[in-house]
Design a protein around this motif. Structure first.
Motif, mmCIF file in Angstrom:
data_model
loop_
_atom_site.group_PDB
_atom_site.id
_atom_site.type_symbol
_atom_site.label_atom_id
_atom_site.label_comp_id
_atom_site.label_asym_id
_atom_site.label_seq_id
_atom_site.Cartn_x
_atom_site.Cartn_y
_atom_site.Cartn_z
ATOM 1 N N MET A 1 56.665 16.963 8.699
ATOM 2 C CA MET A 1 55.730 17.891 9.357
ATOM 3 C C MET A 1 56.456 18.769 10.372
ATOM 4 O O MET A 1 56.199 19.968 10.464
ATOM 5 N N GLU A 2 57.365 18.163 11.115
ATOM 6 C CA GLU A 2 58.116 18.909 12.127
ATOM 7 C C GLU A 2 58.929 20.036 11.463
ATOM 8 O O GLU A 2 58.917 21.181 11.899
ATOM 9 N N GLY A 3 59.599 19.699 10.353
ATOM 10 C CA GLY A 3 60.399 20.697 9.644
ATOM 11 C C GLY A 3 59.544 21.806 9.047
ATOM 12 O O GLY A 3 59.907 22.983 9.087
ATOM 13 N N ILE B 1 49.541 25.473 5.699
ATOM 14 C CA ILE B 1 48.644 24.320 5.852
ATOM 15 C C ILE B 1 49.362 23.078 5.329
ATOM 16 O O ILE B 1 49.835 23.074 4.185
ATOM 17 N N ILE B 2 49.444 22.071 6.168
ATOM 18 C CA ILE B 2 50.140 20.840 5.763
ATOM 19 C C ILE B 2 49.107 19.804 5.330
ATOM 20 O O ILE B 2 48.190 19.464 6.081
ATOM 21 N N GLN B 3 49.259 19.348 4.094
ATOM 22 C CA GLN B 3 48.343 18.360 3.519
ATOM 23 C C GLN B 3 49.154 17.119 3.124
ATOM 24 O O GLN B 3 50.062 17.210 2.304
ATOM 25 N N LEU B 4 48.835 15.985 3.725
ATOM 26 C CA LEU B 4 49.553 14.753 3.399
ATOM 27 C C LEU B 4 48.753 13.949 2.378
ATOM 28 O O LEU B 4 47.526 13.925 2.408
ATOM 29 N N SER B 5 49.466 13.294 1.478
ATOM 30 C CA SER B 5 48.807 12.515 0.434
ATOM 31 C C SER B 5 48.459 11.125 0.938
ATOM 32 O O SER B 5 49.281 10.453 1.553
ATOM 33 N N THR B 6 47.244 10.692 0.643
ATOM 34 C CA THR B 6 46.888 9.280 0.853
ATOM 35 C C THR B 6 46.760 8.595 -0.511
ATOM 36 O O THR B 6 46.080 7.590 -0.644
ATOM 37 N N PRO C 1 47.214 9.388 11.886
ATOM 38 C CA PRO C 1 47.300 9.713 13.323
ATOM 39 C C PRO C 1 48.240 10.875 13.642
ATOM 40 O O PRO C 1 48.205 11.403 14.753
ATOM 41 N N LEU C 2 49.052 11.318 12.668
ATOM 42 C CA LEU C 2 49.909 12.486 12.892
ATOM 43 C C LEU C 2 49.096 13.785 12.910
ATOM 44 O O LEU C 2 49.635 14.840 13.224
ATOM 45 N N ARG C 3 47.811 13.697 12.558
ATOM 46 C CA ARG C 3 46.916 14.852 12.571
ATOM 47 C C ARG C 3 47.421 16.043 11.739
ATOM 48 O O ARG C 3 47.555 17.172 12.239
ATOM 49 N N PRO C 4 47.718 15.839 10.454
ATOM 50 C CA PRO C 4 48.015 17.008 9.610
ATOM 51 C C PRO C 4 46.745 17.854 9.475
ATOM 52 O O PRO C 4 45.655 17.382 9.796
ATOM 53 N N ASP C 5 46.881 19.097 9.018
ATOM 54 C CA ASP C 5 45.696 19.940 8.800
ATOM 55 C C ASP C 5 44.750 19.293 7.797
ATOM 56 O O ASP C 5 43.536 19.324 7.951
ATOM 57 N N MET C 6 45.347 18.750 6.733
ATOM 58 C CA MET C 6 44.561 18.207 5.629
ATOM 59 C C MET C 6 45.193 16.911 5.122
ATOM 60 O O MET C 6 46.366 16.647 5.356
ATOM 61 N N ASP D 1 35.602 4.850 2.600
ATOM 62 C CA ASP D 1 34.906 5.051 3.883
ATOM 63 C C ASP D 1 35.886 5.007 5.042
ATOM 64 O O ASP D 1 35.810 5.821 5.963
ATOM 65 N N TRP D 2 36.812 4.061 4.993
ATOM 66 C CA TRP D 2 37.775 3.929 6.094
ATOM 67 C C TRP D 2 38.665 5.177 6.188
ATOM 68 O O TRP D 2 38.867 5.738 7.264
ATOM 69 N N LEU D 3 39.181 5.624 5.035
ATOM 70 C CA LEU D 3 40.040 6.820 5.044
ATOM 71 C C LEU D 3 39.257 8.039 5.555
ATOM 72 O O LEU D 3 39.759 8.830 6.349
ATOM 73 N N ALA D 4 38.004 8.178 5.091
ATOM 74 C CA ALA D 4 37.180 9.317 5.526
ATOM 75 C C ALA D 4 36.939 9.254 7.040
ATOM 76 O O ALA D 4 37.017 10.274 7.733
ATOM 77 N N GLU D 5 36.681 8.057 7.560
ATOM 78 C CA GLU D 5 36.461 7.914 9.011
ATOM 79 C C GLU D 5 37.709 8.267 9.807
ATOM 80 O O GLU D 5 37.634 8.942 10.836
ATOM 81 N N GLU D 6 38.847 7.806 9.308
ATOM 82 C CA GLU D 6 40.106 8.132 9.995
ATOM 83 C C GLU D 6 40.330 9.650 10.008
ATOM 84 O O GLU D 6 40.781 10.215 10.990
ATOM 85 N N MET D 7 40.017 10.301 8.885
ATOM 86 C CA MET D 7 40.217 11.759 8.806
ATOM 87 C C MET D 7 39.302 12.483 9.792
ATOM 88 O O MET D 7 39.712 13.437 10.446
ATOM 89 N N LEU D 8 38.053 12.011 9.911
ATOM 90 C CA LEU D 8 37.146 12.627 10.887
ATOM 91 C C LEU D 8 37.672 12.412 12.304
ATOM 92 O O LEU D 8 37.677 13.323 13.129
ATOM 93 N N LYS D 9 38.118 11.186 12.558
ATOM 94 C CA LYS D 9 38.611 10.824 13.895
ATOM 95 C C LYS D 9 39.764 11.727 14.322
ATOM 96 O O LYS D 9 39.849 12.122 15.479
ATOM 97 N N TYR D 10 40.645 12.068 13.378
ATOM 98 C CA TYR D 10 41.817 12.877 13.719
ATOM 99 C C TYR D 10 41.637 14.358 13.347
ATOM 100 O O TYR D 10 42.609 15.104 13.312
ATOM 101 N N ASP D 11 40.388 14.762 13.073
ATOM 102 C CA ASP D 11 40.077 16.158 12.780
ATOM 103 C C ASP D 11 40.888 16.694 11.591
ATOM 104 O O ASP D 11 41.466 17.780 11.643
#
Ligand SMILES: [Zn+2]
Length: 292
Positions: A83-85, A94-99, A114-119, A142-152
């Protein structure tokens, strides 16, 4: 409406004034240097490959990370370096990380959120993959969706099946996903949904009926990549390309780079009179803020 050539006829105003977001899936979990030496494996290679793809017109970078032996990793430290690079060399992209499930199991798959990527990508149901079950339990989703909401973080819903579109709409209506809903139709994965044009058209129709504000994207695997690029661009959607999904230009030719695959999608946008979205336009279409 389907013409006699089998292509989707879309009113010109739908295409001409409708920028197309091109996503580049640079690495994935599976392709290796043995398949195509252009597959970027190290973080340094990934940044270089993404920068060329960004300059060619891609505005979303879909990212996985790898270990030194090329096996998939979900190491948050590697994602952080990537992400830094990318922020430095592809400003605005737009940086999108795969889950996705090949790099880990259970909640390990969301360890980088928790790194808060855009997507981030979000699979909302299970299906078969070429050699195994791609398991996404309701609890994990549900857990992944909640984490995504939490980190915007804005999810890109991976629809490997029609039921996944319905599930995405359900989650969105419950306020569990950052709006507007963004769904990617994935076709051509062995043992999942093939690249079938009437099904593709029905996907679009279904999403528009259930969630008129949703945006969508099409991705095809292997030789279906070009097909899905063309179908999506012609129908007014967004599209994904890159070495994760396909390492070839055609049967006999390896793709020399991610950028070469992006250039092919850009040429299709010209053919269908779709402007290629700038990163500013892509961020606006997807309801994302400006880069931090
Ligand atoms: Zn991926």
């Amino acid at each position: 409406m389907i013409t006699s050539h089998g292509t989707l006829e879309v009113p010109r105003e739908v295409t001409m004034s409708n920028p197309c977001i091109i996503c580049v899936a640079i690495t994935g979990s599976l392709p290796r240097k043995e398949n195509n030496p252009a597959v970027p494996i190290t973080v340094e290679e990934q940044v270089e490959s993404t920068q060329a793809a960004f300059e060619a017109g891609a505005t979303i970078a879909h990212c996985h990370v790898r270990n030194d032996d090329q096996t998939p990793s979900s190491d948050p430290e590697k994602f952080a370096r990537l992400m830094e690079g990318l922020k430095k060399h592809c400003p605005g992209m737009i940086i999108q990380l795969s889950t996705g499930g090949r790099s880990g199991a259970g909640e390990e798959r969301g360890g980088m959120l928790p790194l808060r990527p855009d997507m981030a990508s979000l699979s909302v149901g299970s299906n078969n993959f070429p050699n195994r079950v791609y398991e996404n339990s309701p609890q994990l989703v549900d857990w992944l969706a909640e984490e995504m909401l939490k980190y915007d973080i804005k999810p890109e819903i991976e629809a490997f099946d029609l039921s996944h579109i319905h599930q995405a709409v359900n989650l969105s209506k419950q306020g569990k996903l950052k709006a507007p809903l963004y769904v990617q139709f994935v076709m051509g994965v062995k043992n999942a949904m093939p690249a079938d044009k009437p099904t593709f058209d029905f996907y679009i129709e279904t999403l528009k009926r259930l969630a008129p504000d949703a945006q969508w994207c099409g991705a095809g695997v292997g030789p279906n990549q070009l097909k899905l690029n063309e179908w999506s661009i012609a129908a007014g959607g967004h599209t994904r390309t890159g070495l994760e999904d396909n390492v070839r230009l055609d049967r006999d030719t390896l793709a020399p780079s991610n950028a070469a695959l992006v250039e092919r999608a850009v040429a299709l946008c010209e053919k269908y009179e779709r402007p290629v979205a700038s990163w500013q336009q892509a961020r606006e279409i997807l309801g994302l803020g400006q880069p931090a």
